[in-house]
Design a protein around this motif. Structure first.
Motif, short mmCIF file in Angstrom:
data_model
loop_
_atom_site.label_atom_id
_atom_site.label_comp_id
_atom_site.label_asym_id
_atom_site.label_seq_id
_atom_site.Cartn_x
_atom_site.Cartn_y
_atom_site.Cartn_z
N LEU A 1 14.79 -23.04 -18.14
CA LEU A 1 13.42 -23.43 -17.78
C LEU A 1 12.38 -22.72 -18.64
CD1 LEU A 1 13.69 -23.40 -13.87
CD2 LEU A 1 13.91 -25.35 -15.41
N ASP A 2 12.83 -21.78 -19.47
CA ASP A 2 11.93 -20.96 -20.29
C ASP A 2 10.88 -20.29 -19.42
OD1 ASP A 2 10.92 -19.74 -22.53
OD2 ASP A 2 9.70 -21.45 -23.16
N ILE A 3 11.36 -19.67 -18.35
CA ILE A 3 10.48 -18.98 -17.40
C ILE A 3 10.78 -17.48 -17.46
CG2 ILE A 3 12.09 -19.34 -15.47
CD1 ILE A 3 9.70 -19.61 -13.62
N ALA B 1 -0.78 -11.32 -21.77
CA ALA B 1 -1.11 -12.67 -22.22
C ALA B 1 -0.07 -13.17 -23.23
CB ALA B 1 -2.51 -12.70 -22.83
N ARG B 2 0.34 -12.29 -24.13
CA ARG B 2 1.37 -12.66 -25.11
C ARG B 2 2.71 -12.93 -24.41
NH1 ARG B 2 2.25 -8.11 -27.23
NH2 ARG B 2 0.20 -8.00 -28.20
N PHE B 3 3.10 -12.05 -23.48
CA PHE B 3 4.37 -12.20 -22.78
C PHE B 3 4.41 -13.51 -21.98
CE2 PHE B 3 6.88 -11.48 -18.86
CZ PHE B 3 8.12 -11.23 -19.42
N LEU B 4 3.31 -13.81 -21.33
CA LEU B 4 3.25 -15.03 -20.49
C LEU B 4 2.88 -16.27 -21.29
CD1 LEU B 4 1.29 -13.46 -17.48
CD2 LEU B 4 3.74 -14.08 -17.51
N ARG B 5 2.59 -16.09 -22.58
CA ARG B 5 2.17 -17.18 -23.46
C ARG B 5 0.90 -17.85 -22.97
NH1 ARG B 5 8.23 -19.63 -24.17
NH2 ARG B 5 9.12 -17.89 -25.35
N ASN C 1 5.49 -24.88 -8.58
CA ASN C 1 4.83 -24.49 -9.83
C ASN C 1 4.97 -23.00 -10.10
OD1 ASN C 1 3.36 -25.17 -12.17
ND2 ASN C 1 1.41 -24.62 -11.23
N ILE C 2 6.15 -22.47 -9.84
CA ILE C 2 6.44 -21.05 -10.06
C ILE C 2 6.45 -20.75 -11.55
CG2 ILE C 2 8.14 -19.22 -9.77
CD1 ILE C 2 6.76 -20.05 -7.15
N LYS C 3 5.74 -19.70 -11.96
CA LYS C 3 5.60 -19.36 -13.37
C LYS C 3 6.44 -18.16 -13.80
CE LYS C 3 2.54 -22.58 -14.06
NZ LYS C 3 2.94 -23.79 -14.83
N VAL C 4 6.89 -17.34 -12.82
CA VAL C 4 7.68 -16.15 -13.10
C VAL C 4 8.71 -16.01 -11.98
CG1 VAL C 4 7.65 -13.64 -13.49
CG2 VAL C 4 5.68 -15.03 -14.17
N ILE C 5 9.91 -15.53 -12.32
CA ILE C 5 10.88 -15.16 -11.28
C ILE C 5 10.86 -13.64 -11.16
CG2 ILE C 5 13.28 -15.23 -10.53
CD1 ILE C 5 13.69 -17.69 -12.27
N GLY C 6 10.40 -13.16 -10.02
CA GLY C 6 10.32 -11.72 -9.82
C GLY C 6 9.39 -11.41 -8.65
N GLU C 7 9.44 -10.38 -8.05
CA GLU C 7 10.21 -9.23 -8.43
C GLU C 7 11.67 -9.44 -8.06
OE1 GLU C 7 9.92 -4.38 -7.85
OE2 GLU C 7 8.43 -5.67 -6.95
N ILE C 8 12.58 -9.27 -9.01
CA ILE C 8 14.00 -9.33 -8.74
C ILE C 8 14.41 -7.93 -8.27
CG2 ILE C 8 16.29 -9.72 -9.72
CD1 ILE C 8 14.96 -11.67 -11.69
#
Length: 327
Positions: free
Chosen positions: A177-179, A318-322, A146-153
């Motif tokens: 994946l629209d992640i 909040a906007r960035f993460l929807r 259930n990963i919501k963000v890829i980072g820190e890259i």
């Protein structure tokens, strides 16, 4: 009647602290010994901990000596166990009403998530070449956990630019994946090439290297961690040209003295009109006290209005993460 200027800080409402909910876009799930044997001292600002260096010495030895006898006002000590590190970090999140994007390795994230499931948004730590894998394997990991963000890259630490062709398949997956992705561009620890990152290069902090990436993957939601510091003008130009691009403040507020951070970094981005795309990040690693100090530094910025602080601390992320924007 005085006319407001877009992006102009509202100094008529100076020094009003923001006390609402916070989204921390930059929190690390580290083991207690990730940066050396605990308890580890940490000075704020870190750039002044060692003010000069003669290369007849070894930088690592100088750092260790300074750590044994730190001389600074903002001294922090790291917890000695994983359990205590997690406990103190969660305590900071609860105290300040924070939801944090938690960056970590997939096998250690669950230890943190179970401690406070409502306080964390899981994010997968990723760097080439160590984390290179078939794209279907990474997709399976993201979905299973259930990963919501890829980072820190963190490719910069390994001498790999953000526009390296080896990243193409991973950008494609993020779009599919629209992640959202969070990319490290900016300063590492002082003397990074001599502290275990021999391939770290300052030149890979420059956000202009993202140009071809954002052109090729226009559907990519990207946050630049550390806002590509010190390349502020380049970052502003990129935000102007690519209106989907966000930044997080990622610990630079405690890397340098406040006056420098305010005048030449934060204020400049706000004056340029990008207060709606700057996000708070503590970059807390082994020192949970950095969370509160980071909040104080933003709240004490004399040129930020309360509304601008609310955007940085909550609304923009909040906007960035929807996410639903709550009050």
């Amino acid at each position: 009647m005085q006319t407001a200027v877009i992006g102009q800080p509202d100094e008529s409402k100076n020094n009003v602290p923001y006390t609402g909910p916070i989204i921390d876009m930059h929190l690390h799930a580290y083991h207690a010994d990730a940066n050396g044997p605990p308890p580890l001292p940490f000075c704020v600002p870190i750039s002044t901990m060692i003010q000069h260096f003669d290369p007849k010495d070894t930088w690592m030895e100088v750092v260790m000596k300074a750590s044994e006898n730190p001389n600074c006002e903002g001294l922090l000590l790291s917890p000695e166990t994983d359990e205590e590190l997690i406990k103190q970090t969660v305590g900071q999140l609860q105290k300040h009403n924070i939801t944090a994007v938690l960056s970590g390795e997939v096998d250690f994230l669950p230890d943190w998530l179970k401690a406070a499931p409502n306080r964390f948004i899981p994010s997968l730590k990723f760097s080439l070449p160590a984390d290179e894998m078939p794209i279907d394997s990474l997709e399976a990991i993201i979905k299973a956990n259930n990963i919501k963000v890829i980072g820190e890259i963190g490719n910069q630490y390994h001498g790999i630019a953000a526009n390296d062709p080896g990243m193409d398949k991973y950008w494609e997956l993020a779009v599919k994946l629209d992640i959202p992705v969070a990319v490290h561009l900016g300063s590492g620890p002082p003397g990074a090439p001599y502290l275990g990152f021999p391939n770290y290069r300052v030149k890979f902090s420059n956000p202009l290297q993202l140009e071809e990436v954002l052109n090729k993957y226009s559907g990519l939601r990207m946050s630049v961690m550390h806002y590509g510091e010190p390349f502020i003008d380049e970052m502003i130009a990129m935000m102007y040209t690519y209106p989907q691009l966000y930044v997080d403040l990622g610990g630079i507020m405690w890397t340098y003295p406040k006056a420098y951070f305010y005048e030449y970094h934060l204020k400049k981005m706000v004056l340029a009109g990008y207060g709606k795309r700057i996000m708070f990040g503590s970059d807390s690693m082994n020192w949970p006290g950095l969370i509160g100090k980071s909040i104080d530094i933003i709240n004490e910025a004399p040129f930020l209005s309360l509304a601008q602080k609310e955007d940085i601390f909550y609304n923009n992320a909040a906007r960035f993460l929807r996410l639903e924007i709550k009050k």
